[in-house]
Structure formats: C-alpha cells, structure tokens
Design an enzyme around this catalytic site. Sequence first.
Site, PDB file in Angstrom:
ATOM      1  N   TYR A  72      -9.806   3.529 -20.615  1.00 48.17           N
ATOM      2  CA  TYR A  72     -10.062   3.168 -19.223  1.00 48.17           C
ATOM      3  C   TYR A  72      -9.255   4.093 -18.322  1.00 48.17           C
ATOM      4  O   TYR A  72      -8.052   4.303 -18.539  1.00 48.17           O
ATOM      5  CB  TYR A  72      -9.652   1.716 -18.955  1.00 48.17           C
ATOM      6  N   GLU A  80      -2.947  -2.914 -10.263  1.00 55.52           N
ATOM      7  CA  GLU A  80      -3.754  -3.697 -11.192  1.00 55.52           C
ATOM      8  C   GLU A  80      -4.663  -2.824 -12.061  1.00 55.52           C
ATOM      9  O   GLU A  80      -5.152  -3.275 -13.103  1.00 55.52           O
ATOM     10  CB  GLU A  80      -4.609  -4.724 -10.422  1.00 55.52           C
ATOM     11  N   LYS A  81      -4.849  -1.572 -11.670  1.00 52.54           N
ATOM     12  CA  LYS A  81      -5.676  -0.669 -12.478  1.00 52.54           C
ATOM     13  C   LYS A  81      -5.115  -0.517 -13.891  1.00 52.54           C
ATOM     14  O   LYS A  81      -5.859  -0.368 -14.859  1.00 52.54           O
ATOM     15  CB  LYS A  81      -5.780   0.689 -11.784  1.00 52.54           C
ATOM     16  N   ASN A  89      -5.066   5.630  -6.374  1.00 55.77           N
ATOM     17  CA  ASN A  89      -5.564   6.380  -5.217  1.00 55.77           C
ATOM     18  C   ASN A  89      -4.480   7.222  -4.564  1.00 55.77           C
ATOM     19  O   ASN A  89      -4.748   8.017  -3.673  1.00 55.77           O
ATOM     20  CB  ASN A  89      -6.202   5.443  -4.185  1.00 55.77           C
ATOM     21  N   GLU A 130       0.832  -1.211   0.000  1.00 57.22           N
ATOM     22  CA  GLU A 130       0.000   0.000   0.000  1.00 57.22           C
ATOM     23  C   GLU A 130       0.865   1.258   0.000  1.00 57.22           C
ATOM     24  O   GLU A 130       1.985   1.244   0.527  1.00 57.22           O
ATOM     25  CB  GLU A 130      -0.907   0.013   1.232  1.00 57.22           C
ATOM     26  N   VAL A 148     -13.521   1.930 -13.109  1.00 53.95           N
ATOM     27  CA  VAL A 148     -13.972   1.086 -12.007  1.00 53.95           C
ATOM     28  C   VAL A 148     -13.245   1.545 -10.757  1.00 53.95           C
ATOM     29  O   VAL A 148     -12.010   1.562 -10.715  1.00 53.95           O
ATOM     30  CB  VAL A 148     -13.674  -0.404 -12.273  1.00 53.95           C
ATOM     31  N   TYR A 170       4.273   3.194  -7.656  1.00 47.99           N
ATOM     32  CA  TYR A 170       2.966   2.655  -7.288  1.00 47.99           C
ATOM     33  C   TYR A 170       2.073   2.600  -8.523  1.00 47.99           C
ATOM     34  O   TYR A 170       1.348   3.548  -8.849  1.00 47.99           O
ATOM     35  CB  TYR A 170       2.329   3.513  -6.187  1.00 47.99           C
ATOM     36  N   TYR A 218       2.900  -5.286  -8.919  1.00 46.29           N
ATOM     37  CA  TYR A 218       1.561  -5.721  -9.281  1.00 46.29           C
ATOM     38  C   TYR A 218       1.555  -6.357 -10.671  1.00 46.29           C
ATOM     39  O   TYR A 218       0.687  -7.157 -10.997  1.00 46.29           O
ATOM     40  CB  TYR A 218       0.597  -4.534  -9.261  1.00 46.29           C
ATOM     41  N   ARG A 225      -7.490  11.894  -7.656  1.00 45.78           N
ATOM     42  CA  ARG A 225      -8.190  11.243  -8.767  1.00 45.78           C
ATOM     43  C   ARG A 225      -9.678  11.608  -8.791  1.00 45.78           C
ATOM     44  O   ARG A 225     -10.274  11.706  -9.861  1.00 45.78           O
ATOM     45  CB  ARG A 225      -8.018   9.725  -8.688  1.00 45.78           C
TER      46      ARG A 225
END
Length: 366
Positions: free
Chosen positions: A245, A259-260, A250, A141, A197, A256, A172, A207
């Site tokens: 997309y 998976e986004k 965040n 995180e 999403v 960082y 990731y 964001r």
Amino acid sequence: MMLAPINRNRLKIFSLLLFLFVLSFIWHHESITTGVSKNLQNLICKENSTQNATVNKSSIPAEKDVQDTVVLIWKWPWGYQSPLHTCPDYGIFGCKLTVNRSLYSVANAVLIHHADIMYDKKSLPQDPKPHFQYWIWFNLEPPRIISNLKMLDNLFNMTMTFRRDSDIYEPYGWMEPLKKRGQNFTIPNKSKLVSWVVSKWYSGAPRIAYYEELKKHINIDVYGAKHKKLSMNDFYNTISQYKFYLAFENSVYKDYITEKLWSNAFGSWAVPVVLGTSRKNYERFVPGDAFIHVDDFSSPKELAAYLLELDKDEEKYRKYFNWRLQYRVMLNRGLSYAYCNVCKIVRESPVYHVIHSVEKWFLEDV
C-alpha cells in the site's frame, strides 16, 4: 464508772446512724465523680470521632468538591461536534468541556483550531485574556495546508499538534509493546500487488510526481480522487487483497505520519511503502522492518523492481510482519478524548508561558 443500759443503747443507735451517713456521703460522692468522668469521656470520644471524620473527609475529597477545570472549545474543529461529557470514561475527572463562549472569562483554557480561524484574526477571542488562561493552538495539518501563522504572535501559550515536541502531543497513531510476545499471526490472502487511496490530488506535489514515475514500472490500483470509487464499508476488505500500500503523505514534514500508515496500511495488513518525512524520523515511531521507504531506492524504477522481487519471495515478504509479534497499532482516540487530555495537561501545567512565534516554531524544520 459504769454507763446506764439506756445510754449504751442510745450510743449504739447514734454510731449506726453516723456510719450510715458517712457511707451514704461516700456513695453519693463517687456517683457524682463517676458520672462526670463518664460524661467527659463521652464528650472526648465524640469530639475525637468528629475530628477523625473531618480528617478522613479532607484526605479523600468528594468529587463534587473538586473545582472543575474549564476548557472552552472556541469552534468545533472542521465543524465536527462530539460529546463533551465523556472524560470520566477515560478516568479523567474534574473537567468541564464547553462551547459556551459566555464562560470565556472563567475558562482555564481556550482550544482554538487553526483551520477554523486562519483567514480572519477577528475570529479569535476579542475580549482581554484572563491572566490565568491558556490559549492552545490546535493543528493537525502540515505547513502546506495552513497559512497566516504570523497573526498568532504572542497570543498562544501551548501547542497541540502531531509533533512530538508539542506541549500536547496528538498523534494520528502509535505503536504499543505487547505485554506478552505473540505466538503467530495469519496474513490475509493476497491476490493483488499495489494499491493507493488518495483523497486530494495536488498536481506537482512530491507524491504525485513519484507516483507518475512509479506506475511506469509496476501496476498500481488507485482509489479515490479522479480514480476508482471505494466506500469506507469496503475499504479494508478491498485493500487487504493487496501486498503493498502506498502510504504517501501530502507533505514532507517532521513527525507528519498520518492514518495513511497507521490505519490504511497497517489496518489492512498491507506492507506500507512510505513517502514523507525521512526514514530516521519514521523509525522514531515505527520499527524499521515494518515499512519500505522510497528514499531507500535511487529511483522509482528501482523501488518497483524490489516490490516485484518481494512478490515472488514469500519468506522475505513475510519478514515485514514480524513486528506484530512485539507490538500492536493504536489509533487516535478521537476528539472527545483529545479535549479531556487538554484538561488533564492544563491542570498539570502550572508554569505560564507565551509562544512568541508559532510560525517560527512550526516552520523551523521546513
């Protein structure tokens, strides 16, 4: 002087007996010598055979003779349990992964997931640390999600995070070059424009603020928290219908990239529009023509205009997929592999060191 005939006969008999005696003696002596030689030779051959067998055995030690490296998982990360006997499946042998705390005193490494201990220092191991043992700080995180790093001072020996400069790098996802350049690819049919999403809606987060401005200039379908429902079974079929997309992280933080981008955008064949760390940082991991960065535009309005332009220019839009001729996306292999990788790296890391401040290291670029 002439001998009598009888004496001559006796002499012949005596000579014959003497000859047979000598011949018998010689034969018997050679038999003994030959027998000794053969026995000695057999002993030498047997000894050599035993020595050779010993040498061969020691040069290729049996797997059961290899001392296991013990990795103690202090707490299941996020409470998620995973198999602990899969290391041979990854070609990693001699590892014992365990959650049995009674093995603490013999564990070569203790893997400690920060989110599960960050509110209580007493949730860390309380017994004295053996001199040979590594404590590994495991965290996936960014700084805004975690806290209480100060309490880790002078306790840990290795880091395991998404940052490339970690002792144990746990990304990731990543890109891997293809062995042969691809010939062609087919982009799924796109009937919609922009999707996003989002699972966590932090009011005031960069964001969210950017989205609020962007949606004024272009239509965006939002799924997840406080918006349209979308099951995992329908995820890729749904998102693949969109040309773009929003891979909005965040947090804006070094390396960082979650998976986004790797799974959500690339996995659904939508061109990712990223918000997070800098373009320069992204390009350490991803080709520059594989994504659109919000920092490339002076405002959300300008970004919206560019996306609408690409929507009308198929050739220009298609260029965002050319990287697929040279690379393929690899996704994080899960916690089972991560634990085995810890074992492998600990075994190869003989130099013992202490991290005086995890906080200083992790927050240095914030």
